[in-house]
Design a protein around this motif. Structure first.
Motif, PDB file in Angstrom:
ATOM      1  N   GLY A 117       0.837  -1.202   0.000  1.00  0.00           N
ATOM      2  CA  GLY A 117       0.000   0.000   0.000  1.00  0.00           C
ATOM      3  C   GLY A 117       0.861   1.237   0.000  1.00  0.00           C
ATOM      4  O   GLY A 117       2.093   1.149   0.001  1.00  0.00           O
ATOM      5  N   PRO A 118       0.233   2.399   0.005  1.00  0.00           N
ATOM      6  CA  PRO A 118       0.987   3.650  -0.085  1.00  0.00           C
ATOM      7  C   PRO A 118       1.665   3.995   1.233  1.00  0.00           C
ATOM      8  O   PRO A 118       1.268   3.508   2.287  1.00  0.00           O
ATOM      9  N   CYS A 119       2.676   4.848   1.149  1.00  0.00           N
ATOM     10  CA  CYS A 119       3.337   5.336   2.352  1.00  0.00           C
ATOM     11  C   CYS A 119       2.289   5.977   3.262  1.00  0.00           C
ATOM     12  O   CYS A 119       2.111   5.572   4.391  1.00  0.00           O
ATOM     13  N   ALA A 120       1.583   6.970   2.727  1.00  0.00           N
ATOM     14  CA  ALA A 120       0.565   7.670   3.512  1.00  0.00           C
ATOM     15  C   ALA A 120      -0.799   7.542   2.838  1.00  0.00           C
ATOM     16  O   ALA A 120      -0.892   7.487   1.612  1.00  0.00           O
TER      17      ALA A 120
ATOM     18  N   THR B 221      -2.371  -9.736   1.358  1.00  0.00           N
ATOM     19  CA  THR B 221      -3.383 -10.001   2.397  1.00  0.00           C
ATOM     20  C   THR B 221      -3.533  -8.859   3.401  1.00  0.00           C
ATOM     21  O   THR B 221      -4.477  -8.834   4.182  1.00  0.00           O
ATOM     22  N   MET B 222      -2.585  -7.935   3.390  1.00  0.00           N
ATOM     23  CA  MET B 222      -2.652  -6.827   4.356  1.00  0.00           C
ATOM     24  C   MET B 222      -2.345  -5.507   3.665  1.00  0.00           C
ATOM     25  O   MET B 222      -1.447  -5.436   2.818  1.00  0.00           O
ATOM     26  N   LEU B 223      -3.076  -4.474   4.058  1.00  0.00           N
ATOM     27  CA  LEU B 223      -2.925  -3.143   3.460  1.00  0.00           C
ATOM     28  C   LEU B 223      -2.177  -2.227   4.420  1.00  0.00           C
ATOM     29  O   LEU B 223      -2.511  -2.144   5.601  1.00  0.00           O
ATOM     30  N   ARG B 224      -1.154  -1.557   3.915  1.00  0.00           N
ATOM     31  CA  ARG B 224      -0.469  -0.573   4.735  1.00  0.00           C
ATOM     32  C   ARG B 224      -0.894   0.832   4.294  1.00  0.00           C
ATOM     33  O   ARG B 224      -1.401   1.016   3.169  1.00  0.00           O
ATOM     34  N   GLY B 225      -0.644   1.815   5.132  1.00  0.00           N
ATOM     35  CA  GLY B 225      -0.979   3.199   4.816  1.00  0.00           C
ATOM     36  C   GLY B 225      -0.904   3.987   6.104  1.00  0.00           C
ATOM     37  O   GLY B 225      -1.527   3.640   7.101  1.00  0.00           O
ATOM     38  N   GLY B 226      -0.116   5.057   6.094  1.00  0.00           N
ATOM     39  CA  GLY B 226       0.067   5.834   7.318  1.00  0.00           C
ATOM     40  C   GLY B 226      -1.001   6.904   7.469  1.00  0.00           C
ATOM     41  O   GLY B 226      -1.262   7.652   6.525  1.00  0.00           O
TER      42      GLY B 226
END
Lengths: 338, 338, 338, 338
Positions: free
Chosen positions: D100-103, D123-128
């Protein structure tokens, strides 16, 4: 030496290590703790570089107890080494300054630098005739012609000559002209060269490598001493760290540390460590306050025209001011300056 | 090149820099910003090592635009260099393995290592005859006797010989026996030695210095290439960081970076980087997955008896397992292994 | 800002970058060199953290020209900041000493340390009530009880209190007792905490993080200043390098560098940098000679009984000797000590 | 623990150390060598942080024998920890990807990233939502609005949400939305925060600090575990070294090292380590080949428009290619990918 065995080391594995150590001549103390068995090996063998204990089954870690250097250590010689060369005493009460341009470029440039240096109390002239350069396209030094100019400058000013020797092949040539040989930072672990300068009857300035620990630096000095040359002057000149504002990170703490571990004189080269002339005066003061026996500083009659490292060279005016301030600090430290 | 002037640089100071740059042959673009004036210098001069612009008044910073290496760069040669030696192609489709003991210790040890290596697809045998050791008290290698044993092992197995040359003086001797010369990490910036191997008609494995940036490493390759020897194989072997659990920090990212910046082949030596045999298999796999053209791995018939670096040597069994796993990774990467 | 385009950037790619920069409000200077096109962007926008230019096609490199900090820079304020607190002036002619134990352990320990400190010219007392410890099994500080003891010591001696705040939650409590707040090295980039101390009307000692560049350190100061608190005292306390003989590598050159780039006061904490009491006196001297405005030194009535960092604490006797030597160096530097 | 006494330690000094250690509860083994006396202390006390032995007269060095972490070690738990969350098993046979995106910047950006990620097996999404930024002038995240968008993306795609918590104050808010909490590299030794996440019933991704040794990293995990939360996922994301071509130096060897020392799962974040998208695919492959249990990769629908770290984000196309290659490597490693 202490050998720490893994958590579940078997009796056979422990026994194998014990036998190996006894065979080499160690006396053994075994100590079985709750979670680890520890094997203490007592003896006077300094180097275990040739014993691959950590490759034995269930050996977790080998902890050396003795310092790996001997001749360079305070244990071997308690009192400070004072190096006598050309009427100077390096490592004694007097703080000595080595100054001059990065590279010898011309007679005019060198003579001017030498004469300014001489006039404000410097006792040794630096100047590279053979220059180790990161780029093959950069100026590589005047070579023998540079050495001849250095000798001329000595003639004219009485300053001793410190210049770098880069290779065993050119060592005889450099040794013919220099009063003190310099081993550059990149050559600190050029063991062939260390063994060769060990045979020459001239003091050696041994620069610390940019990625050398203090222990490795003292081991490099040991190479020279074990070969018969005890006149080693250690020179701190910055180590590599992540900070890139300065060229390297000047590790001034190395000065009192080396003074504690070793009897050899220690000097500091802030010019190469920092790479920006603006900060050289402050860090020269700091080096003397930290206990250094001398400094090696780059000074150029006209830094903006320098063929090498002009950005870190002091102008004559700045240099004269630094010398005057250094004398005051030397006084506080209970030391003299010529 | 871009020259950034300080906040309050005067017109005269700016003019002086412009004149200096024009004199060297640059074309100038001046751009006066709100807070800084910037001088762009356009030209094809690669090295500015000899121009001390940062020593000129009010120069804040000099930003080089072009890469300082030329022959080693992709700009100079777009397609990958493939080095042909003794029937092998290094840097092509096939991944080549260099394996063997840290040091040549005896005929028996070397022959056993060579025969195991040969049997599982290794094409080149390593083994030090001249050993650079941190301590003068450690085993320094069998010297010429070691070279003779390497030649014997080549005779017996057909493996090519890769061995370190430490000094210009012993270069002719080493070059007589070796198929590929190795420049050790501590000698990466031994410029005399680089210039000498440049004159020899043998490929050179150039190890990255433990405190060398990628750029400095490529500049060292440039020294060899500019001297006429284009057959340089770069070898990543770990850099110094604060982490002391491993001997050095293996900078695997250097592999794709060098592949992007340069056309030269890149191999990896996980043994010296890590210093603990336990982690060599995993990092060998990782190196190939990162795109390396080959590996240099230490393997010893009996690591616990090794005279040098036994703790980082694989046993024959471990080595055979790694080789089998590596072939699978090579397949995924679209590459062959012998 | 300078954008360097890749060797073979197309006109469209160059145009896209130009348009993007113009849209943000920059004025553009285009300069087409032999091998690279360079785009100069002129404007007063400080931060480009939000513009991902390097992700645009054929952008090779973005070179910022302006310093990323503003309030902390000499460009913003030329003259030195002098911080006035409790009758003291920090950053002026007088060198101030902060001394005391690593952690507050008991009334007796603290009172003894405070009274020794007071007697030899120290003006500020240090002592941790909340202790950041690498291990959860180590002593974590007396917390509020520690703060109360510090206040008692102030009452008894007149020394100002400097103590660490570790978290926004406990900030109101710590601020109630402390005269000067300390942000520890590990919290230098705890931006929530920086924003919170920015709102408190107390000076802040901001320790440099062990892996922070000088620029990042000044950016952390900027966080506090932009939030309204201009009374930031920078404290150099060592950075991480490969050298492990000392706990960290004291980067003393940071003192003159920060003095050049910023108007804020700079002090030095040799105790945490070095981690061995033996070298603290020499490096305290060096710090003042390098131009520091003060020192923070650990001193304990009985280091061997300390609950925290006893190995780096000076005994009262050693401390008294250092203070006497420091006064001499201060004199040479043209500065006073109380 | 081993205490090495100095060369000339007196019997009284040795006795004092022995008494001190016995008082704490250690059993003592004394071993008098030729040059040093060594005191072995046997007991099960893990931490000696509170015992300042090195401040005692004639103590040269204290060598800890036991690992300072307990719950995180293989000695405490031999088999791998498998973390079960939202139907996934992290640390088991299956390699899991966080992408996912940094932010989090907008609904559109996040939904697009999530849907691409989902489509290729992530399976997992990142995003700050809360972003730690070096500059106070950079985009600091959408905060609660960002968290709401993440929850929306979970709703739409079924991806689990991994997002950073920066401070104890906002922890309850973040924990309300996140499936897995992330402790950022700069907060690895924010001990207040570690103690707080220890109380939350959610797995924690603990990033390695840029200047943290592997041991300190495991000690940070120990803080969380000792507080009751055993679900710690270690994430290697690069350490600071002198090499500045890449943002940090990815220490991939940490993967097999941590796997050997600890039972906790280990993942790798090549995006933050390297900082240049071009090298992310190669190093993602290498990470899996080194034995990582998963990866955290930045991917953005349009990196050139990213408000944060666009230069290190993969485009959707590049990401899809990497995912396909990773599946092949996973197969060779005997592992599955969804």
């Amino acid at each position: 030496m202490i050998v720490v065995m893994r958590h579940k080391a078997t009796d056979d594995e422990i026994e194998a290590v014990v036998l190996r150590l006894e065979k080499i001549g160690f006396q053994i103390h075994l100590s079985r703790g709750v979670e680890r068995t520890i094997i203490g090996a007592i003896g006077d063998k300094i180097s275990l570089g040739d014993v691959s204990l950590e490759a034995m089954p269930s050996v977790e870690r080998v902890v050396p107890i003795l310092q790996p250097y001997k001749l360079a250590s305070r244990t071997f010689q308690e009192e400070d080494t004072v190096i006598r060369v050309g009427g100077l005493e390096i490592g004694g009460d007097t703080i000595h300054m080595i100054a001059g341009p990065c590279a010898v470029e011309s007679r005019e440039q060198l003579m001017e630098a030498a004469s300014i240096a001489r006039s404000c109390g410097v006792t040794m002239l630096r100047g590279g005739a053979f220059k180790p350069r990161t780029s093959p396209y950069s100026f590589q030094g005047l070579e023998e012609e540079g050495l001849r100019l250095l000798a001329e400058a000595r003639e004219a000013t009485g300053l001793l000559i410190v210049t770098e020797v880069m290779d065993a092949k050119t060592l005889p040539l450099v040794a013919e002209y220099a009063d003190i040989l310099q081993i550059g930072a990149r050559n600190m672990q050029n063991f062939f060269l260390l063994r060769e300068v060990a045979k020459v009857d001239k003091p050696v300035v041994l620069k610390r490598g940019p990625s050398a620990t203090i222990e490795e630096w003292l081991m490099a000095a040991e190479y020279i001493m074990v070969g018969g040359n005890y006149n080693v002057i250690l020179c701190e000149r910055g180590i590599r760290s992540f900070e890139s504002y300065t060229r390297n990170t000047l590790d001034l703490t190395a000065v009192p540390v080396v003074k504690h571990l070793s009897h050899l004189p220690v000097i500091v080269d802030p010019s190469h460590a920092i790479g920006k002339w603006r900060y050289i005066p402050a860090m020269s003061m700091a080096a003397i306050a930290a206990g250094a026996d001398g400094l090696m500083i780059e000074m150029h009659p006209n830094p903006a025209e320098a063929l090498c490292d002009g950005q870190q060279s002091l102008t004559p005016n700045n240099f004269i001011n630094v010398m005057s301030d250094l004398k005051k600090i030397a006084g506080v430290m209970g030391r003299k300056m010529p």
